[in-house]
Design a protein around this motif. Structure first.
Motif, mmCIF file in Angstrom:
data_model
loop_
_atom_site.group_PDB
_atom_site.id
_atom_site.type_symbol
_atom_site.label_atom_id
_atom_site.label_comp_id
_atom_site.label_asym_id
_atom_site.label_seq_id
_atom_site.Cartn_x
_atom_site.Cartn_y
_atom_site.Cartn_z
ATOM 1 N N SER A 172 35.625 -35.110 -7.522
ATOM 2 C CA SER A 172 35.532 -33.795 -6.801
ATOM 3 C C SER A 172 35.232 -32.565 -7.651
ATOM 4 O O SER A 172 35.624 -32.756 -9.068
ATOM 5 C CB SER A 172 37.143 -33.715 -6.105
ATOM 6 N N GLY A 173 34.449 -31.817 -7.112
ATOM 7 C CA GLY A 173 34.200 -30.385 -7.767
ATOM 8 C C GLY A 173 32.981 -29.813 -7.232
ATOM 9 O O GLY A 173 32.875 -29.750 -5.887
ATOM 10 N N THR A 174 32.084 -29.165 -7.963
ATOM 11 C CA THR A 174 31.006 -28.368 -7.343
ATOM 12 C C THR A 174 29.609 -28.920 -7.693
ATOM 13 O O THR A 174 29.658 -29.115 -8.845
ATOM 14 C CB THR A 174 31.198 -26.879 -7.846
ATOM 15 N N VAL A 175 28.871 -28.781 -6.832
ATOM 16 C CA VAL A 175 27.452 -29.275 -7.071
ATOM 17 C C VAL A 175 26.867 -28.240 -7.918
ATOM 18 O O VAL A 175 26.708 -27.029 -7.439
ATOM 19 C CB VAL A 175 26.766 -29.586 -5.568
ATOM 20 N N SER A 176 26.405 -28.612 -9.191
ATOM 21 C CA SER A 176 25.891 -27.387 -9.907
ATOM 22 C C SER A 176 24.341 -27.359 -9.980
ATOM 23 O O SER A 176 23.876 -26.413 -10.023
ATOM 24 C CB SER A 176 26.193 -27.612 -11.607
ATOM 25 N N LYS A 177 23.804 -28.637 -9.702
ATOM 26 C CA LYS A 177 22.331 -28.610 -9.292
ATOM 27 C C LYS A 177 21.774 -29.883 -8.721
ATOM 28 O O LYS A 177 22.528 -30.879 -8.970
ATOM 29 C CB LYS A 177 21.375 -28.115 -10.322
ATOM 30 N N VAL A 178 20.772 -29.836 -8.105
ATOM 31 C CA VAL A 178 20.062 -30.914 -7.511
ATOM 32 C C VAL A 178 18.678 -30.817 -8.182
ATOM 33 O O VAL A 178 17.758 -30.080 -7.889
ATOM 34 C CB VAL A 178 20.016 -31.115 -5.772
ATOM 35 N N ASP A 179 18.482 -31.929 -9.073
ATOM 36 C CA ASP A 179 17.370 -31.840 -10.125
ATOM 37 C C ASP A 179 17.194 -33.124 -10.461
ATOM 38 O O ASP A 179 17.816 -34.189 -10.206
ATOM 39 C CB ASP A 179 17.590 -30.648 -11.269
#
Lengths: 307, 326, 452
Positions: free
Chosen positions: C75-82
């Protein structure tokens, strides 16, 4: 006496029967071949390089004769033989040769060991295509030269070889016939066939890296990052287009002004066979090359890498 | 941390090597080597030493000076093995210079001209042996009696094979009475080339190789069975042909079946092909022994079949997984 | 004792972690979820930078029928989609999640009570397959073929039995072994679900004799399940190959490609997959974690870890005593078929069955010598091929000859290169030939189709 006679008769009979059999066989199983195929074959270089896309020179000769029925040789070109051979072929077939610009292979990678460190070591059969199957290969760049020399083995003219110091393939333009065997074998598609250009002069983006700028910068010191500065400098001629984070110079539109070479912040664009410009620095002033075609390419590559 | 190594799988290896296989065969030859020293003494030692040294020297010299190779293949054991096998096929009183010529032909012509290890179509030791047999027929066929320990004091005696061929050519079965007993032939108390006399020692070596998985049973068993069956049939037809037990135990058959025909490079790759190869060798051996000009047919049979190996390899494919028989 | 009929080799087993119970690995600080965790079309990211995700939140949906969705395991925050370096050693699309706490989607049943098939009479074949598809389950043995595809036989084909692959023939790996020791009941229910999904009455579990404790335990537990038979198998590599396992267990041989196991009536699933199916169907838990063996001769504490997908390998190694000084090679998977990794920051995926650390000396291949035509590769090949010939044909670019000699039947098990006394890179060359020939066949098929 009779012994000699019998021997003569027996051998004579055997010879006669064999001759008849051979005669009948040669008539019965004869395959008609257009005599022009042989004639065309004779003027071809017989290197069997496969650059034309046919299996060897005899295949190409057959294709030429077949094409002559439709009256055009425009799709056919013998790269090693060049225009001269195609004209001869056309003469045999009573046609006009279409003008094809002679091409040479260009290795679009400058990622030497300094510019692009080899972070891991590949241990296995020495083949680029096999190393490519491991994924990234030895460096961090997914697009650069692997340096195992598959192109070197594919070249029938000894025109391309991997420099053991830089571990990058280099083309000897004086030997390159533009057959394209190296380009076909390269698993990363780095080698491009480009028109030879006037006096061998041409301007090429020597990079194949399609990663985004930030990543490309990390991967290699001389990578094209797709910043588009060169595109802007070339607005007048529109010769440079930007693909997936990668610039490409259209040889037909390029006017050889060399502005893009200066504009590139990464040193990824290279001018081939231009006379040395007035030295900006006291660098290793290359002597004015009498034969620009044979000028070694290693020097300018290194100069840019150092810069 | 060091640089990580990447390579394609597999990442482990069985630990098997060319050396292990080659020296494995050399170890398997030790019983026969001891037997030859026991029966022929100094003579055997001189012949074997000369043969091995000459083979190793020629391998090194040709690789180094003629082929100009940097990586030399002398240490892989194949030259030692060729030397040993060549020596095993020679009489113990053969002059040194003939042995050296044999080694030169074996390594130079039989192996290195084709590109060295793994490339030769014919068994190098047999090439050398047959060359000597044709060039120096007298020296190559005057075997000292078993037990003559010296090197030059040759007391030549009739070998079992010579007796057999005499019986056939004179159509006189009574000549076969001179054959040594099967036990003598098994142990090696008989005349012949120095390595081939003791069938027992050779069989021991063969079992060792099969146990160590250096070779499979297919070639030796198919050769020996074929010879036994064919010789038995001939014996039934006419008593001038020796009994099958003597035929199997005599001459170079055991040495050939266990060590020469099983040579990796010159034998077929699939079990099926190996059986065809073995049966054909056995057949040719019996034919040459019974009706040929030479009393011994093993070397020729193997060389002839060596020539057929590429053909056998082309047609005898292993059974593909899941292949449906048509 | 049963085994497959052709070829095979016996690599040193080195099952160093066989006695180490599965323990839970710590949560990573940042998890990276590759969209390429399976064979087939890549998953398509459905989250963007800044999105909050929980354990079990969908990150990427399946990109086609032969594809699988990817769920967050943290669980957490999506930091990037790369792009990110993944287990294929290339950079491909991935979702990065910065971990905050450990919050689960409420639909997931986190209890450990066993749910039996009889407790859920509502389940039918279709529901099970749909659940498996939704949960993103793929072949856990390493092949990572989407499981729901295997459970949906092509029309006209009828499965007769389910074969569970608990062979674990790769040296060093013990993940399946430990899973059987600790989750036998769940696995058996999972097998029942698989049998129900494909509509068969017979299930086999193939286990090699080097795991006697697992065989005994499974046999004891299976007494309650009359349709499931535990089949002890003789130890021989590559028994875990799908085709070899079918041959060993039911004595049928799958013909050369394009035939697939269903053609002989068999559906093969890994034991880890059976467990994942149980969790997905009975506990509503998507595939977010798996057992991974971290092992190697120099590793301080060879272990079996229950780790969340997306955890970087470096962290798993640290949990087992850190990276040894003399590391030469890090392999994702087993030593026979695994892939050498170029970095430790690669995240684990659905197919990561093991992480093997070899020291420099072990890692290096021997010096290549000329082929001595010993034919050991021919007798080792489990597919009845002639590796020496295929390798020679490939190196000379004789693709026609390679095709005629069935190069496409090669399962890339590595038995040939393993056994070669001359240390020849047989499989390297055969792979090259196989890929080229497959390409040629594809182009030809396309041309033929265009002609029609």
């Amino acid at each position: 006496m009779s012994v000699i006679l019998i021997a003569v008769i027996v051998l004579g009979l055997v010879g006669l029967i064999s001759a008849v059999v051979l005669f009948v066989a040669s008539k019965k199983f004869a395959v008609y071949e257009d005599p022009r195929i042989k004639q065309v074959g004779e003027v071809l270089p017989q290197a069997n390089c496969g650059g034309c896309g046919y299996p060897g020179c005899s295949g190409f000769a057959a294709a030429c004769v077949k094409a002559s029925e439709s009256g055009s040789l425009s799709d056919l070109n013998c790269a090693p033989g060049g225009q001269k051979v195609m004209e001869q072929v056309a003469a045999i077939l009573g046609l006009q040769a279409s003008a094809a610009a002679p091409k040479v292979a260009v290795v679009r990678c400058q990622g030497t060991c300094d510019a692009r460190p080899h972070g891991v070591e590949f241990d296995g059969a020495h083949s680029c295509r096999i190393q490519n199957m491991t994924g990234m290969g030895e460096t961090q760049c997914l697009y650069g030269c692997l340096g195992e020399g598959d192109c070197e083995h594919a070249c029938l003219f000894g025109a391309i070889r991997v420099n053991p110091v830089t571990r990058i393939a280099e083309v000897d333009e004086s030997k390159c016939t533009g057959c394209g065997a190296c380009a076909k074998t390269c698993p990363r598609g780095i080698i491009e066939l480009r028109p030879q250009g006037p006096k061998g002069r041409k301007v090429v983006v020597l990079c194949n890296n399609k990663d985004k700028g930030a990543l490309a910068t990390k991967e290699c010191k001389v990578s094209c990052i797709g910043c588009g500065k060169c595109v802007k400098t070339c607005e007048k001629f529109e010769a440079i287009t930007l693909g997936t984070n990668l610039a490409h110079i259209d040889p037909d539109k390029c006017k050889m002004c060399l502005k893009c070479v200066e504009a590139c912040p990464r040193g990824a664009i290279k001018a081939f066979n231009f006379p040395p410009r007035k030295p900006r620095t006291e660098g290793p002033a290359a002597p004015a090359a009498p034969k620009p075609v044979a000028a070694p390419q290693v020097e300018p590559v290194k100069k840019e890498a150092e810069a | 941390m060091n640089k990580l190594i990447v390579s394609l799988s597999p990442h482990v290896h069985s630990g098997d090597s060319v050396e292990k296989n080659m020296y494995g065969v050399v170890i398997a030859l030790v019983p026969a080597l001891l037997c030859s020293l026991w029966f022929f003494g100094m003579g055997a030692a001189v012949v074997l030493l000369t043969s091995v040294c000459a083979c190793v020297f020629f391998e090194w010299a040709i690789g180094r000076f003629i082929l100009g190779r940097k990586e030399l293949t002398v240490t892989d054991g194949s030259a030692v093995l060729t030397g040993l096998l060549l020596g095993f096929n020679l009489p113990s009183n053969l002059p040194v210079w003939i042995i050296i010529i044999g080694a030169l032909v074996a390594i130079g012509v039989g192996k290195m001209t084709f590109g060295g290890l793994g490339q030769n179509p014919f068994n190098p030791a047999l090439v050398g042996r047959v060359f000597l047999l044709i060039s120096f027929p007298v020296a190559m066929t005057s075997w000292p009696e078993s037990g003559s320990m010296g090197y030059s004091d040759a007391v030549t005696g009739a070998t079992p094979l010579f007796i057999m061929s005499q019986a056939i050519s004179n159509q006189d079965a009574s000549l076969l009475a001179e054959l040594p007993s099967a036990l003598d032939m098994l142990i090696g108390r008989t005349g012949g080339s120095l390595g081939e006399v003791s069938a027992l020692a050779l069989m021991l070596g063969c079992c060792y190789m099969i146990w160590k998985k250096i070779i499979t049973w297919h070639i030796p068993v198919s050769i020996l069975c074929t010879v036994f069956v064919l010789a038995g049939l001939l014996h039934l037809v006419s008593p001038v042909y020796a009994d099958p037990v003597s035929v199997v135990l005599s001459g170079g058959l055991m040495l050939g079946a266990c060590f020469m025909a099983t040579d990796y490079v010159t034998s077929p790759m699939t079990p099926g092909g190996q059986i065809i190869y073995g049966v054909a060798i056995g057949f040719l051996t019996v034919v040459i022994r019974a009706w040929g000009a030479y009393p011994e047919g093993m070397s020729f049979a193997i060389l002839i079949m060596n020539a057929f190996v590429p053909l056998i390899n082309t047609y005898c494919k292993p059974k593909l997984f899941g292949e449906v028989k048509k | 004792m049963k085994t497959f009929r052709i070829g095979g080799v016996h690599p040193a087993e080195n099952k160093l972690s066989a006695a180490a119970p599965i323990r839970e690995a710590a949560l990573p600080k940042q998890a990276v979820f590759s969209m390429f965790q399976h064979i087939g079309a890549p998953a398509v990211p459905v989250v963007k930078k800044g999105d909050k995700v929980k354990v079990g939140t969908l990150l990427g949906e399946a990109g086609g029928f032969v594809s699988a969705p990817v769920y967050s395991s943290v669980s957490g925050t999506v930091s990037k989609v790369d792009v990110a370096l993944d287990a294929s050693d290339t950079r491909r699309m991935a979702v990065y999640v910065d971990v905050e706490g450990d919050e689960w989607e409420e639909s997931i049943d986190r209890s450990t009570d066993l749910v039996k098939l009889s407790d859920r009479p509502d389940l039918d074949a279709k529901t099970i397959v749909e659940k498996v598809k939704q949960a993103g389950i793929v072949g856990m043995g390493g092949a990572t073929f989407p499981t729901h595809v295997k459970l949906s036989p092509p029309p006209g084909q009828k499965a007769e039995c389910v074969i569970i692959n608990a062979v674990e023939c790769e040296p060093y790996l013990t993940a399946d072994h430990r899973l059987m020791m600790e989750k036998a009941d769940e696995i058996l229910v999972g097998i029942q679900l698989l049998m129900k999904a494909v509509g068969v009455e017979k299930g086999y579990v193939g286990i090699e004799m080097n795991k006697p404790d697992a065989i005994t335990l499974m046999q004891k537990k299976a007494e309650k399940y009359p349709n499931i038979e535990i089949v002890p198998l003789k130890v021989k590599y590559p028994q875990g190959g799908e085709k070899q396992l079918i041959d060993a267990v039911i004595g049928r041989q799958v013909p050369a490609p394009p035939a697939i196991p269903i053609n002989v009536g068999a559906v093969v699933q890994n034991v880890g997959t059976a467990f994942a199916v149980y969790e997905a169907v009975m506990k509503n838990k998507p595939l977010i974690a798996r057992v991974i063996t971290v092992t190697g001769k120099s590793v301080k504490q060879p272990s079996n870890l229950w780790a969340r997908l997306g955890t970087p390998f470096r962290q798993l190694i640290d949990e087992c005593g850190g990276l040894p000084e003399d590391t030469g090679k890090v392999i994702g998977g087993g030593p026979m078929m695994g892939k050498a990794l170029i970095s430790l920051d690669i995240p684990m995926t659905k197919g990561s069955s093991g992480l093997l650390i070899m020291n420099g000396q072990e890692a290096r291949r021997g010096e290549t010598r000329p082929c001595i035509r010993c034919a050991k590769c021919v007798s080792a090949c489990p597919m009845g091929l002639e590796p020496f010939l295929l390798s020679a044909l490939s190196s000379q670019h004789m693709w026609d000859g390679a095709e005629k000699n069935n190069i496409t039947s090669c399962i890339e098990c590595g038995s040939c290169a393993f056994t070669c006394p001359s240390h020849r890179p047989l499989l390297d060359m055969i792979r090259l030939g196989k890929t080229t020939v497959m390409g040629i066949i594809k182009t030809r098929a396309a041309e033929n189709a265009a002609k029609k």
